[in-house]
Scaffold this motif. Structure first.
Motif, PDB file in Angstrom:
ATOM      1  N   LEU A   1       0.675  17.139  -1.617  1.00  0.00           N
ATOM      2  CA  LEU A   1       1.427  17.730  -2.728  1.00  0.00           C
ATOM      3  C   LEU A   1       2.737  18.340  -2.248  1.00  0.00           C
ATOM      4  CD1 LEU A   1      -1.625  19.293  -4.568  1.00  0.00           C
ATOM      5  CD2 LEU A   1      -0.221  17.419  -5.396  1.00  0.00           C
ATOM      6  N   GLU A   2       2.732  18.924  -1.053  1.00  0.00           N
ATOM      7  CA  GLU A   2       3.975  19.460  -0.502  1.00  0.00           C
ATOM      8  C   GLU A   2       4.957  18.334  -0.180  1.00  0.00           C
ATOM      9  OE1 GLU A   2       2.751  21.853   2.789  1.00  0.00           O
ATOM     10  OE2 GLU A   2       2.276  23.595   1.538  1.00  0.00           O
ATOM     11  N   THR A   3       4.439  17.217   0.342  1.00  0.00           N
ATOM     12  CA  THR A   3       5.300  16.063   0.624  1.00  0.00           C
ATOM     13  C   THR A   3       5.958  15.549  -0.652  1.00  0.00           C
ATOM     14  OG1 THR A   3       3.962  15.390   2.529  1.00  0.00           O
ATOM     15  CG2 THR A   3       5.333  13.692   1.489  1.00  0.00           C
ATOM     16  N   ILE A   4       5.165  15.423  -1.712  1.00  0.00           N
ATOM     17  CA  ILE A   4       5.688  14.960  -3.003  1.00  0.00           C
ATOM     18  C   ILE A   4       6.734  15.932  -3.532  1.00  0.00           C
ATOM     19  CG2 ILE A   4       5.092  14.531  -5.425  1.00  0.00           C
ATOM     20  CD1 ILE A   4       2.254  13.719  -4.327  1.00  0.00           C
TER      21      ILE A   4
ATOM     22  N   GLU B   1      10.605   4.549  -2.143  1.00  0.00           N
ATOM     23  CA  GLU B   1      11.014   4.130  -0.796  1.00  0.00           C
ATOM     24  C   GLU B   1      10.307   4.956   0.276  1.00  0.00           C
ATOM     25  OE1 GLU B   1      15.234   4.350  -0.651  1.00  0.00           O
ATOM     26  OE2 GLU B   1      15.542   2.564  -1.905  1.00  0.00           O
ATOM     27  N   GLU B   2       9.935   6.175  -0.070  1.00  0.00           N
ATOM     28  CA  GLU B   2       9.217   7.043   0.862  1.00  0.00           C
ATOM     29  C   GLU B   2       7.707   6.824   0.819  1.00  0.00           C
ATOM     30  OE1 GLU B   2      10.530   9.139   3.134  1.00  0.00           O
ATOM     31  OE2 GLU B   2      12.497   8.353   2.521  1.00  0.00           O
ATOM     32  N   GLY B   3       7.263   5.849   0.038  1.00  0.00           N
ATOM     33  CA  GLY B   3       5.835   5.543  -0.015  1.00  0.00           C
ATOM     34  C   GLY B   3       5.061   6.350  -1.027  1.00  0.00           C
ATOM     35  N   ILE B   4       5.768   7.039  -1.924  1.00  0.00           N
ATOM     36  CA  ILE B   4       5.119   7.845  -2.961  1.00  0.00           C
ATOM     37  C   ILE B   4       5.199   7.076  -4.275  1.00  0.00           C
ATOM     38  CG2 ILE B   4       5.153  10.031  -4.213  1.00  0.00           C
ATOM     39  CD1 ILE B   4       6.634  11.218  -1.747  1.00  0.00           C
TER      40      ILE B   4
ATOM     41  N   ARG C   1       2.632  23.406  -9.955  1.00  0.00           N
ATOM     42  CA  ARG C   1       3.375  24.463 -10.644  1.00  0.00           C
ATOM     43  C   ARG C   1       3.926  25.482  -9.643  1.00  0.00           C
ATOM     44  NH1 ARG C   1      -0.057  24.968 -14.309  1.00  0.00           N
ATOM     45  NH2 ARG C   1      -1.297  26.690 -13.492  1.00  0.00           N
ATOM     46  N   ASP C   2       3.125  25.812  -8.627  1.00  0.00           N
ATOM     47  CA  ASP C   2       3.576  26.756  -7.602  1.00  0.00           C
ATOM     48  C   ASP C   2       4.701  26.160  -6.760  1.00  0.00           C
ATOM     49  OD1 ASP C   2       1.710  28.595  -8.440  1.00  0.00           O
ATOM     50  OD2 ASP C   2       0.232  28.072  -6.900  1.00  0.00           O
ATOM     51  N   LEU C   3       4.571  24.890  -6.397  1.00  0.00           N
ATOM     52  CA  LEU C   3       5.530  24.262  -5.502  1.00  0.00           C
ATOM     53  C   LEU C   3       6.850  23.919  -6.177  1.00  0.00           C
ATOM     54  CD1 LEU C   3       3.131  21.822  -3.581  1.00  0.00           C
ATOM     55  CD2 LEU C   3       4.114  23.952  -2.722  1.00  0.00           C
ATOM     56  N   LEU C   4       6.801  23.561  -7.464  1.00  0.00           N
ATOM     57  CA  LEU C   4       7.995  23.088  -8.164  1.00  0.00           C
ATOM     58  C   LEU C   4       8.581  24.110  -9.138  1.00  0.00           C
ATOM     59  CD1 LEU C   4       6.780  19.452  -9.008  1.00  0.00           C
ATOM     60  CD2 LEU C   4       8.496  20.090  -7.302  1.00  0.00           C
ATOM     61  N   GLY C   5       7.886  25.208  -9.330  1.00  0.00           N
ATOM     62  CA  GLY C   5       8.247  26.153 -10.384  1.00  0.00           C
ATOM     63  C   GLY C   5       9.631  26.761 -10.247  1.00  0.00           C
TER      64      GLY C   5
ATOM     65  N   MET D   1       0.848  -1.191   0.000  1.00  0.00           N
ATOM     66  CA  MET D   1       0.000   0.000   0.000  1.00  0.00           C
ATOM     67  C   MET D   1       0.889   1.249   0.000  1.00  0.00           C
ATOM     68  SD  MET D   1      -3.117  -1.041  -0.060  1.00  0.00           S
ATOM     69  CE  MET D   1      -4.031   0.407   0.462  1.00  0.00           C
ATOM     70  N   TRP D   2       0.554   2.174  -0.886  1.00  0.00           N
ATOM     71  CA  TRP D   2       1.322   3.411  -0.990  1.00  0.00           C
ATOM     72  C   TRP D   2       0.784   4.467  -0.027  1.00  0.00           C
ATOM     73  CZ3 TRP D   2       5.602   3.165  -3.834  1.00  0.00           C
ATOM     74  CH2 TRP D   2       5.682   2.201  -4.840  1.00  0.00           C
ATOM     75  N   LYS D   3       1.699   5.239   0.541  1.00  0.00           N
ATOM     76  CA  LYS D   3       1.286   6.375   1.368  1.00  0.00           C
ATOM     77  C   LYS D   3       0.568   7.401   0.498  1.00  0.00           C
ATOM     78  CE  LYS D   3       4.493   9.152   2.911  1.00  0.00           C
ATOM     79  NZ  LYS D   3       5.652   9.631   3.701  1.00  0.00           N
ATOM     80  N   ILE D   4       1.121   7.630  -0.684  1.00  0.00           N
ATOM     81  CA  ILE D   4       0.477   8.502  -1.675  1.00  0.00           C
ATOM     82  C   ILE D   4       0.490   7.755  -3.008  1.00  0.00           C
ATOM     83  CG2 ILE D   4       0.441  10.746  -2.815  1.00  0.00           C
ATOM     84  CD1 ILE D   4       2.078  11.877  -0.524  1.00  0.00           C
ATOM     85  N   PRO D   5      -0.650   7.236  -3.457  1.00  0.00           N
ATOM     86  CA  PRO D   5      -0.687   6.474  -4.711  1.00  0.00           C
ATOM     87  C   PRO D   5      -0.597   7.376  -5.936  1.00  0.00           C
ATOM     88  CG  PRO D   5      -2.890   6.657  -3.809  1.00  0.00           C
ATOM     89  CD  PRO D   5      -1.966   7.277  -2.794  1.00  0.00           C
ATOM     90  N   LEU D   6      -0.262   6.773  -7.058  1.00  0.00           N
ATOM     91  CA  LEU D   6      -0.170   7.511  -8.315  1.00  0.00           C
ATOM     92  C   LEU D   6      -1.532   8.052  -8.739  1.00  0.00           C
ATOM     93  CD1 LEU D   6       1.813   8.262 -10.630  1.00  0.00           C
ATOM     94  CD2 LEU D   6       1.172   6.116 -11.737  1.00  0.00           C
TER      95      LEU D   6
END
Length: 360
Positions: free
Chosen positions: A346-349, A305-308, A263-267, A1-6
């Motif tokens: 989204l911030e975790t990713i 490895e981080e569950g993402i 876009r805001d977080l990764l820009g 089980m993923w912490k954050i699935p695709l």
């Protein structure tokens, strides 16, 4: 089980009720609910005809089988893509061949200049390209006007692989409104029936052939006059699809909101290239590009490895013959995107990706 699935399909009690109604009816295979789903999709995209099938690949197979000379045909397919379209062509064997076309490095879609050059180079030769399968990669609409113009000038049929593109528009009109296109309803797509597909077309003759092809050669009047196998969709799957169709506007809004936050977080991260915004995209996937293959590999393994749950962007079917496709296959990464994602997720990713893409 993923912490954050695709991806998370947008499923709630409405789908459960719809499936329950079908179970109670006793009509589980292809029936009235499939027809209802076909009509919902047909109206949504504005096509003349729609045929539900067991998968997008089955629909593309049926369309290809009935639009080209199977024993004397060459098909142009973008090299950077999931291999489904290529598998369809290879399935026929014989003299049917593939011409891989490179893609643009910003939109990931078929390079119309490369397409035009190859169609013209082989025109009136034994290797003439007879069909073009443009693929709306990750839901980003292709330049269909230019593709159709090039194809028409070189007597080639156009069959759109719109697996990822329901809900996308091109010049303000839904993908699938003109010509022939095939959608997917796999679990990662905008709407889902678990597995399933839909051929939409304005070609009445093709419509009749696909009706026959999906059910052992049986036509719309119940007569076994043609050729076919079993590519039917069940009423159980269609019941889910009918509910999902009502959710498309909200699903598109939610996906666009997630893309905007990304876009805001990764820009400001100069080691990551964000996906090109194209008017009309449905944001079926959010695929970023990293600086090199080693960086992508490290990010993919580290985030998992981080569950993402992340995935490679797509694949190079040309085995290196198309240089941009080869490079993209080694440097792109699909990030989780689905309606209802929280800003914390989204911030975790974004923090994890930034760390993995910049560490030494």
């Amino acid at each position: 089980m993923w912490k954050i699935p695709l991806n998370k399909p947008c499923i709630d009690i409405q789908e459960h009720v719809a499936v329950g109604d079908v179970l109670k009816s006793g009509m589980l295979s292809q029936g009235n609910v499939v027809e209802e789903f076909e009509e919902k999709v047909r109206r949504y995209v504005g096509a003349k005809y729609a045929v539900a099938v067991s998968s997008c690949t089955a629909g593309l197979y049926l369309a290809l089988r009935n639009k080209v000379d199977l024993w004397n045909c060459r098909v142009a397919i973008p090299a950077f893509t999931f291999p489904a379209a290529q598998c369809c062509v290879k399935h026929f064997g014989g003299e049917m061949g593939i011409e891989h076309i490179d893609v643009h490095d910003d939109t990931y879609n078929i390079d119309t200049e490369d397409l035009g050059n190859k169609l013209r180079a082989y025109r009136n030769s034994i290797d003439q390209i007879d069909a073009v399968i443009p693929i709306h990669q990750f839901g980003l609409p292709c330049e269909m006007n230019e593709i159709k113009k090039i194809a028409n000038e070189n007597s080639a049929v156009v069959l759109e692989d719109a697996a990822c593109a329901i809900g996308s528009t091109y010049k303000g009109e839904p993908i699938g409104k003109h010509g022939t296109a095939v959608f997917s309803f796999h679990g990662r797509k905008i709407i889902t029936t678990g597995e399933g597909g839909m051929v939409v077309t304005d070609d009445g003759e093709l419509y009749d052939k696909i009706i026959e092809g999906r059910q052992f050669g049986r036509n719309s009047h119940g007569e076994f006059r043609g050729e076919g196998m079993n590519f039917k969709m069940s009423d159980l799957a269609a019941a889910v699809g009918c509910v999902q169709m009502e959710k498309i506007p909200e699903i598109l809004r939610e996906r666009a909101k997630v893309a905007s936050i990304y876009r805001d977080l990764l820009g400001k991260n100069t080691s990551i290239t964000l996906p090109e915004y194209i008017e009309g995209t449905n944001w079926q996937s959010y695929v970023v590009r990293l600086k090199d293959g080693m960086t992508r590999h490290r990010a993919l393994l580290g985030m998992r490895e981080e569950g993402i749950e992340v995935q490679v962007g797509s694949f190079d079917s040309s085995n290196g013959a198309c240089s941009i496709s080869e490079e993209l296959s080694m440097t792109t990464l699909a990030l989780p995107i689905w309606p209802g994602m929280t800003r914390d997720e989204l911030e975790t990713i974004s923090e994890c990706l930034s760390h993995m893409s910049t560490e030494l």
